[in-house]
Design an enzyme around this catalytic site. Sequence first.
Site, PDB file in Angstrom:
ATOM      1  N   HIS A  49       0.959  -1.154  -0.153  1.00 63.28           N
ATOM      2  CA  HIS A  49       0.065   0.038  -0.367  1.00 63.28           C
ATOM      3  C   HIS A  49       0.819   1.169  -0.062  1.00 63.28           C
ATOM      4  CE1 HIS A  49      -3.094  -2.611   2.314  1.00 63.28           C
ATOM      5  NE2 HIS A  49      -3.417  -2.420   1.200  1.00 63.28           N
ATOM      6  N   LYS A  73     -15.815  -7.406   4.930  1.00 60.81           N
ATOM      7  CA  LYS A  73     -14.748  -8.481   4.792  1.00 60.81           C
ATOM      8  C   LYS A  73     -14.612  -9.113   6.167  1.00 60.81           C
ATOM      9  CE  LYS A  73     -11.395  -6.994   1.527  1.00 60.81           C
ATOM     10  NZ  LYS A  73     -10.185  -6.426   1.065  1.00 60.81           N
ATOM     11  N   ARG A 123      -1.671  -5.889  -8.461  1.00 57.57           N
ATOM     12  CA  ARG A 123      -0.529  -6.782  -8.031  1.00 57.57           C
ATOM     13  C   ARG A 123      -0.047  -7.931  -9.322  1.00 57.57           C
ATOM     14  NH1 ARG A 123      -2.696  -7.833  -2.459  1.00 57.57           N
ATOM     15  NH2 ARG A 123      -4.621  -8.145  -3.944  1.00 57.57           N
ATOM     16  N   SER A 161      -3.054  -7.498   3.238  1.00 59.98           N
ATOM     17  CA  SER A 161      -3.366  -7.505   4.326  1.00 59.98           C
ATOM     18  C   SER A 161      -3.923  -8.641   5.006  1.00 59.98           C
ATOM     19  CB  SER A 161      -4.651  -6.327   4.544  1.00 59.98           C
ATOM     20  OG  SER A 161      -4.115  -5.089   4.010  1.00 59.98           O
TER      21      SER A 161
HETATM   22  O1  PNS Z   1      -9.144  -2.883   0.203  1.00 58.14           O
HETATM   23  P1  PNS Z   1      -9.998  -3.235  -0.759  1.00 58.14           P
HETATM   24  O2  PNS Z   1     -10.921  -4.371   0.061  1.00 58.14           O
HETATM   25  O3  PNS Z   1      -9.667  -4.036  -1.907  1.00 58.14           O
HETATM   26  O4  PNS Z   1     -11.199  -2.281  -1.120  1.00 58.14           O
HETATM   27  C1  PNS Z   1     -12.340  -2.145  -1.726  1.00 58.14           C
HETATM   28  C2  PNS Z   1     -13.126  -0.887  -1.847  1.00 58.14           C
HETATM   29  C3  PNS Z   1     -13.076  -0.272  -0.430  1.00 58.14           C
HETATM   30  C4  PNS Z   1     -12.330   0.177  -2.890  1.00 58.14           C
HETATM   31  C5  PNS Z   1     -14.423  -1.054  -2.534  1.00 58.14           C
HETATM   32  O5  PNS Z   1     -15.207  -2.148  -1.770  1.00 58.14           O
HETATM   33  C6  PNS Z   1     -15.348   0.088  -2.423  1.00 58.14           C
HETATM   34  O6  PNS Z   1     -15.029   1.225  -3.079  1.00 58.14           O
HETATM   35  N1  PNS Z   1     -16.293   0.010  -1.417  1.00 58.14           N
HETATM   36  C7  PNS Z   1     -17.464   1.153  -1.247  1.00 58.14           C
HETATM   37  C8  PNS Z   1     -18.583   0.839  -1.879  1.00 58.14           C
HETATM   38  C9  PNS Z   1     -18.856   0.854  -3.290  1.00 58.14           C
HETATM   39  O7  PNS Z   1     -18.515   1.968  -3.627  1.00 58.14           O
HETATM   40  N2  PNS Z   1     -19.014  -0.037  -4.086  1.00 58.14           N
HETATM   41  C10 PNS Z   1     -19.169  -0.006  -5.488  1.00 58.14           C
HETATM   42  C11 PNS Z   1     -18.114  -0.187  -6.331  1.00 58.14           C
HETATM   43  S1  PNS Z   1     -18.120  -1.512  -7.091  1.00 58.14           S
END
Ligand code: PNS
Length: 194
Positions: A49, A73, A123, A161
Amino acid sequence: MRHPSYREAFPRGIGQKAGRSPPGRCILLFMRAIKAIYPGTFDPLTNGHLDLIARGAKIVDHLVVAILRNSEKGTPLFTVPERVEMISEATRGFGNVSVATFDGLLVEFARSQGVNAVLRGIRAISDYEYEFQMAMMNRKLDPELETLFMMPAEKYTYVSSRLIKGVFQLGGDVSGLVPPLVMERLKAKVPGHP
Ligand code: PNS
């Protein structure tokens, strides 16, 4: 201030002559500040990150690291305030990085922050499908918001993570894969770790 869309800015395509554009318009366009958001759960922040934050901070004017508060999660290891503290401390050296938290739709939060791009890391090919779907859904929800993909340093391509937490909780050594301050927090969180 609303920024012009691509079509408004270049009604005849990018190769057009300046024509009768109001004086200074092009200069204004190219001086536009780019503010990006780097969203995630960051439970915890890894060196992967941090590597991406460093790369992002080099190419945008301001980068907001945004922690999703209600991730699907499962139970997180670190609370949101703990994650905010760790990321703030780890990114203190960057002059153009801030930390925020959000709930609900990313596009809504991005809009409220005046952000014009979302930064995400890829990645390996396995990340691509999920990232592609998310980028397309975000584009459907807000066509003005672009997603930028960057790749972390090769040495972090296997770091996540989830793996960090799993390995550390089983007594494995994750030093070099997380910032030292995260290492300290992990030791405090998981008692009995060597
Ligand atoms: O660390 P992660 O789990 O890869 O992050 C995922 C994240 C937070 C970027 C994604 O789950 C997100 O943007 N969630 C907010 C809800 C949202 O906007 N969903 C629609 C996007 S498909």
